[in-house]
Design a protein around this motif. Structure first.
Motif, PDB file in Angstrom:
ATOM      1  N   VAL A  55      -1.796   2.352  10.082  1.00 16.16           N
ATOM      2  CA  VAL A  55      -2.623   1.999   8.929  1.00 16.16           C
ATOM      3  C   VAL A  55      -3.653   3.096   8.667  1.00 16.16           C
ATOM      4  O   VAL A  55      -3.820   3.559   7.529  1.00 16.16           O
ATOM      5  CB  VAL A  55      -3.329   0.646   9.148  1.00 16.16           C
ATOM      6  N   ASN A  56      -4.321   3.539   9.715  1.00 13.82           N
ATOM      7  CA  ASN A  56      -5.330   4.585   9.552  1.00 13.82           C
ATOM      8  C   ASN A  56      -4.698   5.924   9.167  1.00 13.82           C
ATOM      9  O   ASN A  56      -5.316   6.706   8.435  1.00 13.82           O
ATOM     10  CB  ASN A  56      -6.150   4.718  10.837  1.00 13.82           C
ATOM     11  N   GLU A  57      -3.473   6.154   9.636  1.00 13.47           N
ATOM     12  CA  GLU A  57      -2.771   7.371   9.213  1.00 13.47           C
ATOM     13  C   GLU A  57      -2.478   7.299   7.710  1.00 13.47           C
ATOM     14  O   GLU A  57      -2.609   8.310   6.993  1.00 13.47           O
ATOM     15  CB  GLU A  57      -1.472   7.548   9.993  1.00 13.47           C
ATOM     16  N   LEU A  58      -2.090   6.127   7.228  1.00 12.54           N
ATOM     17  CA  LEU A  58      -1.828   5.954   5.803  1.00 12.54           C
ATOM     18  C   LEU A  58      -3.113   6.153   4.993  1.00 12.54           C
ATOM     19  O   LEU A  58      -3.094   6.800   3.936  1.00 12.54           O
ATOM     20  CB  LEU A  58      -1.251   4.559   5.535  1.00 12.54           C
ATOM     21  N   ILE A  59      -4.233   5.637   5.509  1.00 10.02           N
ATOM     22  CA  ILE A  59      -5.513   5.833   4.822  1.00 10.02           C
ATOM     23  C   ILE A  59      -5.841   7.323   4.766  1.00 10.02           C
ATOM     24  O   ILE A  59      -6.309   7.840   3.739  1.00 10.02           O
ATOM     25  CB  ILE A  59      -6.644   5.057   5.536  1.00 10.02           C
ATOM     26  N   GLY A  60      -5.562   8.023   5.880  1.00  6.12           N
ATOM     27  CA  GLY A  60      -5.777   9.472   5.899  1.00  6.12           C
ATOM     28  C   GLY A  60      -4.924  10.177   4.857  1.00  6.12           C
ATOM     29  O   GLY A  60      -5.398  11.077   4.152  1.00  6.12           O
ATOM     30  N   ASP A  61      -3.672   9.765   4.739  1.00  6.41           N
ATOM     31  CA  ASP A  61      -2.771  10.345   3.729  1.00  6.41           C
ATOM     32  C   ASP A  61      -3.298  10.115   2.315  1.00  6.41           C
ATOM     33  O   ASP A  61      -3.219  11.000   1.455  1.00  6.41           O
ATOM     34  CB  ASP A  61      -1.373   9.720   3.849  1.00  6.41           C
ATOM     35  N   ILE A  62      -3.845   8.915   2.092  1.00  3.91           N
ATOM     36  CA  ILE A  62      -4.374   8.581   0.763  1.00  3.91           C
ATOM     37  C   ILE A  62      -5.560   9.482   0.417  1.00  3.91           C
ATOM     38  O   ILE A  62      -5.623  10.057  -0.677  1.00  3.91           O
ATOM     39  CB  ILE A  62      -4.779   7.090   0.703  1.00  3.91           C
ATOM     40  N   PHE A  63      -6.495   9.611   1.358  1.00  5.53           N
ATOM     41  CA  PHE A  63      -7.666  10.455   1.090  1.00  5.53           C
ATOM     42  C   PHE A  63      -7.282  11.927   0.968  1.00  5.53           C
ATOM     43  O   PHE A  63      -7.921  12.681   0.216  1.00  5.53           O
ATOM     44  CB  PHE A  63      -8.726  10.268   2.181  1.00  5.53           C
ATOM     45  N   LEU A  64      -6.242  12.324   1.682  1.00  8.76           N
ATOM     46  CA  LEU A  64      -5.755  13.694   1.551  1.00  8.76           C
ATOM     47  C   LEU A  64      -5.250  13.940   0.137  1.00  8.76           C
ATOM     48  O   LEU A  64      -5.532  14.993  -0.467  1.00  8.76           O
ATOM     49  CB  LEU A  64      -4.639  13.950   2.574  1.00  8.76           C
ATOM     50  N   LYS A  65      -4.507  12.965  -0.409  1.00  9.47           N
ATOM     51  CA  LYS A  65      -4.008  13.075  -1.777  1.00  9.47           C
ATOM     52  C   LYS A  65      -5.156  13.041  -2.794  1.00  9.47           C
ATOM     53  O   LYS A  65      -5.067  13.635  -3.871  1.00  9.47           O
ATOM     54  CB  LYS A  65      -3.017  11.955  -2.074  1.00  9.47           C
ATOM     55  N   TYR A  67      -3.442   5.614  -5.699  1.00 11.49           N
ATOM     56  CA  TYR A  67      -4.142   5.694  -4.417  1.00 11.49           C
ATOM     57  C   TYR A  67      -5.255   4.647  -4.265  1.00 11.49           C
ATOM     58  O   TYR A  67      -5.434   4.088  -3.180  1.00 11.49           O
ATOM     59  CB  TYR A  67      -4.704   7.108  -4.222  1.00 11.49           C
ATOM     60  N   ASP A  68      -5.985   4.387  -5.328  1.00  5.74           N
ATOM     61  CA  ASP A  68      -7.065   3.390  -5.245  1.00  5.74           C
ATOM     62  C   ASP A  68      -6.499   1.986  -5.039  1.00  5.74           C
ATOM     63  O   ASP A  68      -7.073   1.172  -4.302  1.00  5.74           O
ATOM     64  CB  ASP A  68      -7.932   3.425  -6.511  1.00  5.74           C
ATOM     65  N   VAL A  69      -5.370   1.706  -5.680  1.00  2.00           N
ATOM     66  CA  VAL A  69      -4.718   0.404  -5.503  1.00  2.00           C
ATOM     67  C   VAL A  69      -4.231   0.268  -4.061  1.00  2.00           C
ATOM     68  O   VAL A  69      -4.376  -0.795  -3.437  1.00  2.00           O
ATOM     69  CB  VAL A  69      -3.529   0.245  -6.481  1.00  2.00           C
ATOM     70  N   ALA A  70      -3.670   1.353  -3.533  1.00  5.62           N
ATOM     71  CA  ALA A  70      -3.192   1.342  -2.149  1.00  5.62           C
ATOM     72  C   ALA A  70      -4.335   1.059  -1.175  1.00  5.62           C
ATOM     73  O   ALA A  70      -4.203   0.245  -0.248  1.00  5.62           O
ATOM     74  CB  ALA A  70      -2.539   2.681  -1.809  1.00  5.62           C
ATOM     75  N   ALA A 128       0.829  -1.204   0.000  1.00  3.79           N
ATOM     76  CA  ALA A 128       0.000   0.000   0.000  1.00  3.79           C
ATOM     77  C   ALA A 128       0.867   1.259   0.000  1.00  3.79           C
ATOM     78  O   ALA A 128       0.592   2.220  -0.727  1.00  3.79           O
ATOM     79  CB  ALA A 128      -0.922  -0.010   1.223  1.00  3.79           C
ATOM     80  N   ARG A 129       1.930   1.260   0.795  1.00  3.66           N
ATOM     81  CA  ARG A 129       2.826   2.426   0.858  1.00  3.66           C
ATOM     82  C   ARG A 129       3.533   2.644  -0.488  1.00  3.66           C
ATOM     83  O   ARG A 129       3.689   3.786  -0.937  1.00  3.66           O
ATOM     84  CB  ARG A 129       3.863   2.236   1.967  1.00  3.66           C
ATOM     85  N   LEU A 130       3.965   1.564  -1.108  1.00  4.73           N
ATOM     86  CA  LEU A 130       4.654   1.683  -2.389  1.00  4.73           C
ATOM     87  C   LEU A 130       3.717   2.188  -3.482  1.00  4.73           C
ATOM     88  O   LEU A 130       4.092   3.031  -4.307  1.00  4.73           O
ATOM     89  CB  LEU A 130       5.258   0.329  -2.787  1.00  4.73           C
ATOM     90  N   ASN A 131       2.484   1.685  -3.498  1.00 10.24           N
ATOM     91  CA  ASN A 131       1.499   2.182  -4.462  1.00 10.24           C
ATOM     92  C   ASN A 131       1.148   3.644  -4.183  1.00 10.24           C
ATOM     93  O   ASN A 131       0.899   4.425  -5.114  1.00 10.24           O
ATOM     94  CB  ASN A 131       0.227   1.326  -4.429  1.00 10.24           C
ATOM     95  N   PHE A 132       1.154   4.010  -2.913  1.00  8.62           N
ATOM     96  CA  PHE A 132       0.931   5.411  -2.538  1.00  8.62           C
ATOM     97  C   PHE A 132       2.033   6.289  -3.132  1.00  8.62           C
ATOM     98  O   PHE A 132       1.768   7.355  -3.687  1.00  8.62           O
ATOM     99  CB  PHE A 132       0.921   5.541  -1.011  1.00  8.62           C
ATOM    100  N   ASP A 133       3.277   5.826  -3.023  1.00  6.50           N
ATOM    101  CA  ASP A 133       4.410   6.576  -3.581  1.00  6.50           C
ATOM    102  C   ASP A 133       4.289   6.739  -5.091  1.00  6.50           C
ATOM    103  O   ASP A 133       4.764   7.734  -5.660  1.00  6.50           O
ATOM    104  CB  ASP A 133       5.733   5.870  -3.243  1.00  6.50           C
ATOM    105  N   LEU A 134       3.656   5.754  -5.735  1.00  5.87           N
ATOM    106  CA  LEU A 134       3.466   5.816  -7.191  1.00  5.87           C
ATOM    107  C   LEU A 134       2.190   6.573  -7.570  1.00  5.87           C
ATOM    108  O   LEU A 134       1.816   6.621  -8.742  1.00  5.87           O
ATOM    109  CB  LEU A 134       3.400   4.393  -7.771  1.00  5.87           C
ATOM    110  N   LYS A 135       1.527   7.143  -6.548  1.00  4.34           N
ATOM    111  CA  LYS A 135       0.276   7.892  -6.728  1.00  4.34           C
ATOM    112  C   LYS A 135      -0.864   7.005  -7.217  1.00  4.34           C
ATOM    113  O   LYS A 135      -1.817   7.484  -7.840  1.00  4.34           O
ATOM    114  CB  LYS A 135       0.483   9.070  -7.688  1.00  4.34           C
TER     115      LYS A 135
END
Length: 213
Positions: A162-172, A143-146, A134-141
């Motif tokens: 995990v929830n912080e990462l989800i927050g980062d994804i929705f922020l992006k 976000y839905d895959v992450a 999920a983090r690696l897919n986040f880095d590749l933008k």
């Protein structure tokens, strides 16, 4: 008493063949279980030796290409379900990610993820590989895959990171309402787990983004 003995004798004579067959079946099951245990033990010992050879110079390698060798291939091909194989893949994936070889790391963590899904005793490796993917897919933008990776393991929903990462994804994704929701959940998770350091770091990060918990 004599009637009871006669009854038992009659029962034994009547079902003698079935009793013998049951006894043989139990014996066969026991033998199979024993040899299966012996086979697993031997395989695990062999995997340990291969892993030992592979990891011998792990902290001395200059780049992740040196981790691509016959030993790691041997582990994946012949000892796929061994904890040593999963540990090697975890180390390899982390090393590749640290070198920003994102696609290579995704390939490695995907292998680990697929292996750990089939092993009920590999929950820790499953969680780690899923979050890393999920983090690696986040880095590749991506976000839905992450998000899809994270949603595949609902049992980790009470983990702050995990929830912080989800927050980062929705922020992006510019979904501020959902981002706020998951940042708040993450903050509470950190407090519930007595992780004051992570809670403070999250507040600092959000303050820099003008987000208040």
């Amino acid at each position: 008493m004599e009637n009871n003995n006669n009854s038992f004798s009659n029962f034994f004579i009547k079902y003698k063949k079935a009793i013998y067959l049951l006894g043989i079946l139990i014996l066969i099951v026991g033998i199979v279980a024993f040899f299966n245990y012996q086979s697993q033990t031997k395989a695990n010992e062999e995997a340990a030796e291969v892993y030992s050879e592979w990891s011998k110079n792990f902290f001395e390698v200059k780049n992740s290409n040196e981790l691509e060798n016959d030993h790691i291939i041997n582990l994946i091909d012949n000892y796929r379900s061994s904890g040593y194989t999963m540990l090697a893949l975890l180390q390899k994936g982390n090393f590749e990610a640290s070198e920003f070889k994102t696609q290579k790391a995704i390939e490695t963590f995907t292998i680990l993820n697929n292996i750990s899904k089939k092993n009920k005793n590999s929950k820790v490796f499953l969680i780690i590989s899923t979050v890393n993917l999920a983090r690696l897919n986040f880095d590749l933008k991506e976000y839905d895959v992450a998000l899809k990776h994270i949603e595949s393991i609902p049992s980790i929903s009470n983990q702050g990171y995990v929830n912080e990462l989800i927050g980062d994804i929705f922020l992006k994704k510019e979904d501020i309402k959902k981002a706020d929701k998951y940042f708040e959940i993450a903050y509470q998770n950190y407090l519930e787990n007595s992780d004051q350091t992570s809670a403070n770091l999250l507040k600092i990060k959000l303050a820099a983004l003008d987000i208040n918990l």
